[in-house]
Design a protein around this motif. Sequence first.
Motif, PDB file in Angstrom:
ATOM      1  N   THR A 112       7.441  29.303 -20.966  1.00 18.52           N
ATOM      2  CA  THR A 112       7.320  29.902 -20.683  1.00 18.52           C
ATOM      3  C   THR A 112       6.009  30.798 -21.125  1.00 18.52           C
ATOM      4  O   THR A 112       6.910  31.868 -21.585  1.00 18.52           O
ATOM      5  N   ASN A 113       5.332  30.491 -21.781  1.00 22.00           N
ATOM      6  CA  ASN A 113       5.197  31.428 -22.675  1.00 22.00           C
ATOM      7  C   ASN A 113       3.131  31.655 -20.924  1.00 22.00           C
ATOM      8  O   ASN A 113       2.630  31.452 -20.129  1.00 22.00           O
ATOM      9  N   ALA A 114       3.031  32.815 -21.825  1.00 20.42           N
ATOM     10  CA  ALA A 114       1.784  34.333 -20.772  1.00 20.42           C
ATOM     11  C   ALA A 114       0.466  33.759 -21.905  1.00 20.42           C
ATOM     12  O   ALA A 114       0.145  35.013 -20.763  1.00 20.42           O
ATOM     13  N   ASP A 115       0.424  32.546 -22.123  1.00 21.27           N
ATOM     14  CA  ASP A 115      -0.867  32.902 -22.646  1.00 21.27           C
ATOM     15  C   ASP A 115      -2.395  31.908 -21.062  1.00 21.27           C
ATOM     16  O   ASP A 115      -0.744  31.622 -19.948  1.00 21.27           O
ATOM     17  N   GLN A 116      -3.122  32.655 -21.197  1.00 25.84           N
ATOM     18  CA  GLN A 116      -4.218  32.769 -19.407  1.00 25.84           C
ATOM     19  C   GLN A 116      -3.897  30.957 -19.375  1.00 25.84           C
ATOM     20  O   GLN A 116      -4.000  31.527 -17.825  1.00 25.84           O
ATOM     21  N   GLY A 117      -4.393  30.086 -20.207  1.00 28.33           N
ATOM     22  CA  GLY A 117      -3.780  28.482 -19.282  1.00 28.33           C
ATOM     23  C   GLY A 117      -2.164  27.829 -19.043  1.00 28.33           C
ATOM     24  O   GLY A 117      -2.958  27.365 -17.141  1.00 28.33           O
ATOM     25  N   ARG A 118      -0.930  28.919 -19.549  1.00 25.58           N
ATOM     26  CA  ARG A 118      -0.061  28.332 -18.837  1.00 25.58           C
ATOM     27  C   ARG A 118       0.058  29.138 -17.266  1.00 25.58           C
ATOM     28  O   ARG A 118       0.562  28.750 -16.186  1.00 25.58           O
ATOM     29  N   LEU A 119      -0.228  30.246 -17.440  1.00 22.09           N
ATOM     30  CA  LEU A 119      -0.601  31.236 -16.448  1.00 22.09           C
ATOM     31  C   LEU A 119      -1.261  30.943 -14.801  1.00 22.09           C
ATOM     32  O   LEU A 119      -1.097  30.727 -14.142  1.00 22.09           O
ATOM     33  N   ASP A 120      -2.761  29.985 -15.716  1.00 17.07           N
ATOM     34  CA  ASP A 120      -3.128  29.288 -14.516  1.00 17.07           C
ATOM     35  C   ASP A 120      -3.367  28.615 -13.468  1.00 17.07           C
ATOM     36  O   ASP A 120      -2.801  28.136 -12.729  1.00 17.07           O
ATOM     37  N   ALA A 121      -2.345  27.374 -14.775  1.00 16.66           N
ATOM     38  CA  ALA A 121      -1.555  26.881 -14.317  1.00 16.66           C
ATOM     39  C   ALA A 121      -0.198  26.611 -13.297  1.00 16.66           C
ATOM     40  O   ALA A 121      -0.259  26.050 -12.123  1.00 16.66           O
ATOM     41  N   LEU A 122       0.345  28.001 -13.387  1.00 17.96           N
ATOM     42  CA  LEU A 122       1.409  28.935 -12.498  1.00 17.96           C
ATOM     43  C   LEU A 122       0.891  28.854 -11.505  1.00 17.96           C
ATOM     44  O   LEU A 122       1.814  28.497 -10.080  1.00 17.96           O
ATOM     45  N   THR A 123      -0.242  29.766 -11.369  1.00 20.27           N
ATOM     46  CA  THR A 123      -0.666  30.052 -10.216  1.00 20.27           C
ATOM     47  C   THR A 123      -0.759  29.298  -9.619  1.00 20.27           C
ATOM     48  O   THR A 123      -1.144  29.676  -7.846  1.00 20.27           O
ATOM     49  N   ALA A 124      -1.482  28.252 -10.178  1.00 22.10           N
ATOM     50  CA  ALA A 124      -1.963  26.901  -8.988  1.00 22.10           C
ATOM     51  C   ALA A 124      -0.711  26.709  -8.152  1.00 22.10           C
ATOM     52  O   ALA A 124      -0.936  26.147  -7.195  1.00 22.10           O
ATOM     53  N   GLU A 125       0.108  26.461  -8.788  1.00 21.97           N
ATOM     54  CA  GLU A 125       1.383  25.767  -8.568  1.00 21.97           C
ATOM     55  C   GLU A 125       1.510  26.026  -7.127  1.00 21.97           C
ATOM     56  O   GLU A 125       2.595  26.194  -6.231  1.00 21.97           O
ATOM     57  N   PHE A 126       1.864  27.834  -6.966  1.00 21.71           N
ATOM     58  CA  PHE A 126       2.336  29.352  -5.879  1.00 21.71           C
ATOM     59  C   PHE A 126       1.407  28.639  -5.051  1.00 21.71           C
ATOM     60  O   PHE A 126       2.197  28.336  -4.042  1.00 21.71           O
ATOM     61  N   THR A 127       0.105  28.468  -5.011  1.00 16.47           N
ATOM     62  CA  THR A 127      -1.254  28.429  -4.492  1.00 16.47           C
ATOM     63  C   THR A 127      -0.746  27.223  -3.323  1.00 16.47           C
ATOM     64  O   THR A 127      -0.447  26.984  -2.024  1.00 16.47           O
ATOM     65  N   PRO A 138       6.661  31.921   0.640  1.00 14.84           N
ATOM     66  CA  PRO A 138       6.360  33.424  -0.341  1.00 14.84           C
ATOM     67  C   PRO A 138       7.681  34.242  -1.259  1.00 14.84           C
ATOM     68  O   PRO A 138       8.266  35.451  -0.981  1.00 14.84           O
ATOM     69  N   HIS A 139       9.004  33.224  -0.821  1.00 13.01           N
ATOM     70  CA  HIS A 139      10.381  33.120  -1.321  1.00 13.01           C
ATOM     71  C   HIS A 139       9.882  32.534  -3.284  1.00 13.01           C
ATOM     72  O   HIS A 139      11.908  32.315  -3.649  1.00 13.01           O
ATOM     73  N   LEU A 140       8.951  33.131  -3.990  1.00 19.19           N
ATOM     74  CA  LEU A 140       8.630  31.570  -5.550  1.00 19.19           C
ATOM     75  C   LEU A 140       8.406  33.886  -6.333  1.00 19.19           C
ATOM     76  O   LEU A 140       8.187  34.484  -5.966  1.00 19.19           O
ATOM     77  N   ILE A 141       9.160  33.557  -7.814  1.00 18.00           N
ATOM     78  CA  ILE A 141       9.614  34.413  -8.714  1.00 18.00           C
ATOM     79  C   ILE A 141       8.518  33.605  -9.834  1.00 18.00           C
ATOM     80  O   ILE A 141       8.953  32.187 -10.247  1.00 18.00           O
ATOM     81  N   ALA A 142       7.543  34.082 -10.557  1.00 13.73           N
ATOM     82  CA  ALA A 142       7.422  34.004 -11.828  1.00 13.73           C
ATOM     83  C   ALA A 142       7.971  34.045 -13.384  1.00 13.73           C
ATOM     84  O   ALA A 142       8.397  34.844 -12.783  1.00 13.73           O
ATOM     85  N   THR A 143       7.948  33.189 -14.312  1.00 13.02           N
ATOM     86  CA  THR A 143       8.776  33.660 -15.226  1.00 13.02           C
ATOM     87  C   THR A 143       8.306  33.204 -16.246  1.00 13.02           C
ATOM     88  O   THR A 143       7.728  31.855 -16.447  1.00 13.02           O
ATOM     89  N   VAL A 144       8.255  34.059 -17.679  1.00 17.01           N
ATOM     90  CA  VAL A 144       7.666  34.105 -18.974  1.00 17.01           C
ATOM     91  C   VAL A 144       8.502  34.515 -19.633  1.00 17.01           C
ATOM     92  O   VAL A 144       9.314  35.005 -19.156  1.00 17.01           O
ATOM     93  N   HIS A 145       8.408  34.161 -21.083  1.00 15.06           N
ATOM     94  CA  HIS A 145       9.236  34.612 -22.185  1.00 15.06           C
ATOM     95  C   HIS A 145       8.864  35.539 -23.072  1.00 15.06           C
ATOM     96  O   HIS A 145       7.545  35.222 -23.054  1.00 15.06           O
ATOM     97  N   LEU A 186       0.616  44.337 -25.665  1.00 15.29           N
ATOM     98  CA  LEU A 186      -0.383  44.748 -24.610  1.00 15.29           C
ATOM     99  C   LEU A 186      -1.411  43.648 -23.723  1.00 15.29           C
ATOM    100  O   LEU A 186      -1.748  43.718 -22.474  1.00 15.29           O
ATOM    101  N   GLY A 187      -1.547  42.989 -24.372  1.00 11.43           N
ATOM    102  CA  GLY A 187      -2.397  41.716 -24.055  1.00 11.43           C
ATOM    103  C   GLY A 187      -1.945  40.597 -23.381  1.00 11.43           C
ATOM    104  O   GLY A 187      -2.463  40.326 -22.109  1.00 11.43           O
ATOM    105  N   THR A 188      -0.646  40.701 -23.745  1.00  7.80           N
ATOM    106  CA  THR A 188       0.437  39.635 -22.790  1.00  7.80           C
ATOM    107  C   THR A 188       0.833  40.378 -21.263  1.00  7.80           C
ATOM    108  O   THR A 188       0.732  40.027 -20.535  1.00  7.80           O
ATOM    109  N   PHE A 189       1.062  41.646 -21.423  1.00 10.80           N
ATOM    110  CA  PHE A 189       1.262  42.305 -20.139  1.00 10.80           C
ATOM    111  C   PHE A 189      -0.045  42.693 -19.187  1.00 10.80           C
ATOM    112  O   PHE A 189       0.043  42.464 -17.812  1.00 10.80           O
ATOM    113  N   GLN A 190      -1.138  42.769 -19.834  1.00 16.95           N
ATOM    114  CA  GLN A 190      -2.235  42.463 -19.430  1.00 16.95           C
ATOM    115  C   GLN A 190      -3.246  41.456 -18.239  1.00 16.95           C
ATOM    116  O   GLN A 190      -2.697  41.470 -16.991  1.00 16.95           O
ATOM    117  N   ARG A 191      -2.080  40.396 -19.201  1.00 19.57           N
ATOM    118  CA  ARG A 191      -2.386  39.530 -18.769  1.00 19.57           C
ATOM    119  C   ARG A 191      -1.642  38.677 -17.114  1.00 19.57           C
ATOM    120  O   ARG A 191      -1.966  38.247 -16.340  1.00 19.57           O
TER     121      ARG A 191
END
Length: 558
Positions: free
Chosen positions: A216-231, A236-243, A269-274
């Motif tokens: 549940t980390n917001a580093d860029q690689g983690r976010l990219d991997a989850l985005t690929a799962e959503f794709t 349309p009824h999915l939500i992403a989560t991080v801590h 600030l970087g976390t929310f920007q990502r």
Amino acid sequence: MSRLLGRLLVLVLLATGLSAAAPAGAREPVRTPAQAVAAMQPGWNLGNTFDATGADETSWGNPRVTRELLAGIRDQGFNSIRIPVTWGQHQAADHTIDPAYLARVQEVVGWALDEGFYVMINIHHDSWQWIATMPTDHDNVLARYNAIWTQVAAAFRDASPRLVLESVNEPQFSGSSGDAQNYALLAELNTSFHRIVRASGGGNTTRLLVLPTLHTNADQGRLDALTAEFTALDDPHLIATVHYYGYWPFSVNVAGGYRFDATAQAELLGTFQRLRDSLISKGIPVILGEYGLLGFDRHTGTIEQGEKLKFFELFGHQARTSRVTTMLWDNGQHFDRTAGIWRDTELFGQIASSWRTRSGTAASDLLFVRRGAPVTARTITLNPNGTGFTHVRLGATTLRRGPDYQVSGDQLTLSAGLLSRLTKAEGYGVKASLSLRFSRGVPWRLDIVAYDSPVVSAATGTTAAYAVPTVFNGDRLATMTATYADGGNAGPHNWTPYKEFDRAFAPDYAAGTIKLTPEFFAEVTDGAPVTVTFVFWSGDTVTYRITRTGDSVTGTPA
């Protein structure tokens, strides 16, 4: 807070624009996932309860959940509640969940729904207890995981659409070949969860499902991997989560991170920007399923009060403007579940205010005036945060601009006359608390502290129990460094001279000591003198020299 006052607070929050979940018995509103996630703001975690790995929900020190507790949380203005659940110790050998335990979870979820909450349940500490072994025990882990969701999905298939399911908390894997395998395993779990819930029918065909990043980390690689799962899932009824628990050195007070400084702010600030760039801009709603500071796992005093208030002020602003729903992690250290009150009302006031607006802060909430020295005017930097500074109060009295204080830009100067009056009483410690007022948000408390340089004394003891006799003279300990004569760093985290607050050292103001812990001495070289420097919030430093010889410790002022 009484139930009536709590309801009045909710009405005030609603009047300022916060959305609320439907009250009990009302017709369920039809909402898009983004609208539902917005309606869930703000959220709260029923931590250390059903996620406890002991025999039952009280095994980690919290009382048994009651309908009244949930009503009390609703009265605080929360619209959603995350109920972490650890299932493993309640599973039989064939993976059947204990019916009594499942029924108890259903009972509490039902109460929360009846109170008007959105509710999120998950698989929680199973993530590190047995799911983590998936790289080396793939089939057994997957079968057990699938069995949990098959039973839970069936139990809740006809529940209100305000029930949200989260696949797994803080997923992690041990013994894998690296992140590529970790991402693949997490995608397998999330995909299996999605398939099982959707196939269970009823309300689960369109129920909101929450998928985490790795750790549940917001580093860029983690976010990219989850985005690929959503794709890949194309649902349309999915939500992403991080801590989010902040910049680690600040979050636990180690490595000199005792201030919410530019580095800690930039990390936030970087976390929310990502999150905005990687998820929100693509139409993926985000729930920040846990937030806080890691030092809170010990007690909330690990981080100095003003520094943590600045953290929560900026965090709340970033979450609100980024349209991220936040769920406060509370393992019992914030809301007293027996008394029904906040243990730190100032902290909760800052958090609640950030749900709707910004608040002004200042460089510090402490201003030290040395005893025996001439009292001079003192200047502190204000952080208006988009608000306007208005005035200063002392209790019910509004201080006079000019004789008592002056403001130039972001510089607030308190006059020598004012400080002399405030500190004329004998003794050390807080002599007055000023309230700095801004055009919006909560006031900023500024404590005026009379102090003198702390004094330490020689002492002997053992590695199991060693304390430095300390006369604090009104000052407060900020951090501690430990180094050997050759300049090397002593103690744990030997990549930095700054040791971890509470883990390596801890002040006891009532007892007049600074404790050096067994954990600290476990990583101190036998026979090698260590120079310890205590850094205080006044800016004063005090140096002490200790030597460990076996289990014995001697120390003297340096």
